[in-house]
Design an enzyme around this catalytic site. Structure first.
Site, PDB file in Angstrom:
ATOM      1  N   ALA A   9      20.320 -33.111  54.716  1.00  0.00           N
ATOM      2  CA  ALA A   9      19.721 -34.153  55.389  1.00  0.00           C
ATOM      3  C   ALA A   9      18.483 -33.747  56.138  1.00  0.00           C
ATOM      4  O   ALA A   9      18.914 -32.490  56.861  1.00  0.00           O
ATOM      5  CB  ALA A   9      20.402 -35.419  56.182  1.00  0.00           C
ATOM      6  N   SER A  10      17.518 -34.435  56.280  1.00  0.00           N
ATOM      7  CA  SER A  10      16.387 -33.781  57.144  1.00  0.00           C
ATOM      8  C   SER A  10      16.512 -33.765  58.843  1.00  0.00           C
ATOM      9  O   SER A  10      16.182 -32.897  59.284  1.00  0.00           O
ATOM     10  CB  SER A  10      15.238 -34.837  56.814  1.00  0.00           C
ATOM     11  OG  SER A  10      14.762 -34.540  55.429  1.00  0.00           O
ATOM     12  N   THR A  11      17.158 -34.833  59.170  1.00  0.00           N
ATOM     13  CA  THR A  11      17.499 -34.841  60.517  1.00  0.00           C
ATOM     14  C   THR A  11      18.858 -35.307  61.011  1.00  0.00           C
ATOM     15  O   THR A  11      19.749 -35.632  60.057  1.00  0.00           O
ATOM     16  CB  THR A  11      16.601 -36.002  61.099  1.00  0.00           C
ATOM     17  OG1 THR A  11      17.068 -37.360  60.737  1.00  0.00           O
ATOM     18  CG2 THR A  11      14.885 -35.955  60.765  1.00  0.00           C
ATOM     19  N   GLN A  14      20.280 -38.784  60.181  1.00  0.00           N
ATOM     20  CA  GLN A  14      20.884 -38.943  58.807  1.00  0.00           C
ATOM     21  C   GLN A  14      22.056 -38.221  58.590  1.00  0.00           C
ATOM     22  O   GLN A  14      22.239 -37.133  59.365  1.00  0.00           O
ATOM     23  CB  GLN A  14      19.837 -38.176  57.655  1.00  0.00           C
ATOM     24  CG  GLN A  14      18.333 -39.166  57.749  1.00  0.00           C
ATOM     25  CD  GLN A  14      17.241 -38.525  56.949  1.00  0.00           C
ATOM     26  OE1 GLN A  14      17.363 -37.286  56.797  1.00  0.00           O
ATOM     27  NE2 GLN A  14      16.401 -39.434  56.534  1.00  0.00           N
TER      28      GLN A  14
END
Length: 212
Positions: A9-11, A14
């Site tokens: 996940a990007s961050t 998330q």
């Protein structure tokens, strides 16, 4: 056949483990034995990701990398995507994408049909990787345009940057110093952060005083 599940996940906001259950179910349906699960919160535009590197180091020829979708593996530039594909091929690994049916053939032994499907699958992977990259570029462009519009509307406006969570960084530093042999995964769990954050703190510590 053994499978290495990769989730991204990007961050930190998330949930990289969101697809864990569905990927485990997918692997079971395909008769795959899950060797390990690698999860990290990091941008798909980065080629050098700690957990992805760990996966590639641990996997053996003939085993599978299993991802939910191509964009979980790559939002890379064309050159970085070619580099990643070359690393996967050099390790003799099979790339299986849950939402790309043609890649499911990679689980089976190769005959003439498998060889044809491998060519088709490779073309589709390249296409989807390109689409993922273009989607990311459009997203970045929209953000830039939005910032530019806000500055036009109010020249004094400045974006609020994301500051470090000082308390969590201090906790990570304390764990690293007190338990030098503890894995990044365990530190991340204890500090409630992503593994990538642990590596960033480690790099910061090493820049000041290399760990022994």
């Amino acid at each position: 056949m053994k499978a290495h599940l990769y989730l991204r996940a990007s961050t930190k906001d998330q949930d990289a483990l969101r697809a864990k259950a569905s990927l485990e179910s997918f692997a079971a349906d395909k008769g795959l034995v899950v060797a390990n699960i690698y999860s990290e919160n990091i941008s798909g535009t980065k080629l050098h990701r700690p957990e992805l590197i760990r996966l590639l180091d641990a996997a053996h020829p003939g085993e599978c990398i299993v991802c939910e979708s191509v964009d979980r593996l790559s939002r890379l530039s064309q050159s970085d995507w070619e580099t990643l594909k070359a690393k996967i091929k050099a390790k003799g690994l099979r790339l299986v994408i849950a939402d790309l049916p043609t890649s499911h053939m990679m689980v089976q032994d190769k005959g003439i049909t498998g060889q044809i499907m491998e060519v088709i699958n490779s073309m589709l992977l390249d296409l989807m990787a390109t689409m993922s990259r273009l989607d990311q570029e459009k997203r970045v462009e929209r953000i830039k345009q939005g910032l530019a519009n806000k500055r036009l509307a109010d020249p004094t406006w400045t974006p609020k940057g994301k500051g470090k969570n000082v308390e969590k960084w201090a906790k990570i530093q304390s764990l690293i110093i007190k338990h030098p042999g503890m894995s990044a995964d365990d530190i991340a769990k204890l500090a409630d952060v992503g593994v990538a954050t642990v590596y960033r703190v480690k790099q910061q510590i090493q820049a000041v005083a290399p760990l022994h």
